[in-house]
Design an enzyme around this catalytic site. Structure first.
Site: not given
Ligand code: MG
Ligand code: NAI
Length: 338
Positions: A123, A175, A209, A233
């Site tokens: 991000y 991950k 996951d 997020d």
């Molecule tokens: Mg969000």
């Protein structure tokens, strides 16, 4: 003692829910010196800019802010003020608690606090297109930056949070099997720090996951969770969904220079000004602010007052199937918080 706090009522339903939240905070007996400031569309209308210098200066001085939702124009217009504040004050930790409040939902015993790294990872927005032949957008390329220092402070924040709030376990979500460097570093640092807390806070790690599936199957296994920006997020919205959506969800953005507390929902333009918005999420955000200020007893009292008003008193706003106005609900919570 009087707390100096920057108060940003914000846009849409922001001023309505903030009014009631201030009433509840003051009902606890604590004293506040509110420095009311503008941001968002209301700031543009009054000053021509979405994040006035006076607002930034006030947060810098007080280091604590309670903020309402801000409307972000879609497509055109100014950049997100929320992102601007995050960068300005290095708000590296986003904290989202999710606890079952209303009985009869899908899950009875969810009580999770998700700690999300807020400044690094994919991000950071370092991305570009690569031209191939005459197609200028043939390839999109993006860079994820994860630093050892960034991993350390977010994981440490999660463990310290667990200690302070008497929570037993931290799950490190990653991950690292595929993203061996960016996520591998996070897991490596996470395990190192977990060692420091061994015997005081339990910990485990889980691939993201699988975590997404486990949250839906057996959410009771999670307590505090800590993860990197994008995973956080996505999982934080999933966690809110487990307890009935964003309406009751508070959040905090904490950094080295300031901490800003707010509801997770937006400015709800469809119901703004009608006096029917649910102020619960903003009140629960205010309780997180009191935790941050060290007023744990008053914070718990507000949380209990919100829950008891909804569950025991059955006083509910429209979104929860009731008929109470924002003000009626606020008055009921303030009575219980006093
Ligand atoms: Mg969000
Ligand atoms: P929203 O959360 O404002 O509204 C979604 C739906 O939930 C609407 O039907 C609304 O009426 C309802 N709702 C939200 N909060 C409620 C409450 N407290 N009580 C009762 N009903 C409630 O999301 P939306 O419509 O996507 O965004 C509206 C604006 O808010 C946009 O400009 C968006 O950018 C902004 N926004 C700001 C945030 C912030 O400042 N932290 C966070 C999310 C959105």
């Amino acid at each position: 003692m009087t707390y100096d706090v920057t108060l940003i009522p914000g846009d849409g339903i922001g001023p309505e829910i903030t009014d009631q939240t201030v009433k509840v905070l003051e009902a606890t007996g604590l004293r506040f010196n509110w420095d009311e400031e503008l941001a968002g569309v209301s700031a543009v209308e009054a000053t021509g800019t979405p994040l006035p210098d006076a607002t930034v200066e006030s947060i810098r001085k007080n280091a604590v802010a309670l903020k309402g939702p801000l409307t972000t124009p879609v497509g055109t217009g100014f950049r997100s003020v929320n992102v601007g504040l995050r960068k300005e004050f290095e708000l590296y930790a986003n904290i989202r608690p999710a606890k079952t409040i209303l009985p009869g939902g899908r899950f009875e015993n969810v009580d999770i606090v998700l700690v999300r790294e807020n400044l690094e990872g994919l991000y950071i927005g370092v991305e570009h297109f690569v031209q191939i032949g005459d197609d200028p957008r043939a390839v999109g390329e993006s860079m994820a930056i994860v630093t050892r220092a960034g991993c350390e402070r977010i994981v440490r924040y999660a463990f310290e949070y667990a200690l302070k709030h008497h929570r037993g376990k931290v799950t490190i979500v990653h991950k690292a099997n595929i993203l061996k460097m960016v996520s591998g570093l996070f897991l490596e640092v996470g395990r190192e720090i977990a060692q420091e807390y061994a015997g005081r806070v339990e910990s485990n790690d889980m691939i993201v996951d699988n975590t997404a599936m486990q949250l839906v199957l057996r959410p009771e296994q999670f307590d505090v969770m800590v993860t990197t920006n994008m995973f956080g997020d996505i999982l934080s919205d999933e966690v809110s969904g487990l307890v009935g959506g964003l309406g009751l969800a508070p959040g905090a953005n904490v950094g080295t220079k300031a901490a800003i507390f707010e509801a997770v929902h937006g400015s709800a333009p469809d119901i703004a000004g009608k006096g029917v918005a649910n102020p619960s999420a903003q009140m629960l955000a205010a309780a997180m602010m009191l935790d941050h200020l060290g007023e744990l007893e008053c914070a718990d009292r507000i949380r209990r007052a919100v829950v008891d008003t909804i569950v025991a008193d059955g006083i509910r706003t429209r979104d929860l199937g009731g008929t109470a106005s924002t003000e009626e609900f606020g008055r009921a919570v303030a009575r219980r918080a006093a």
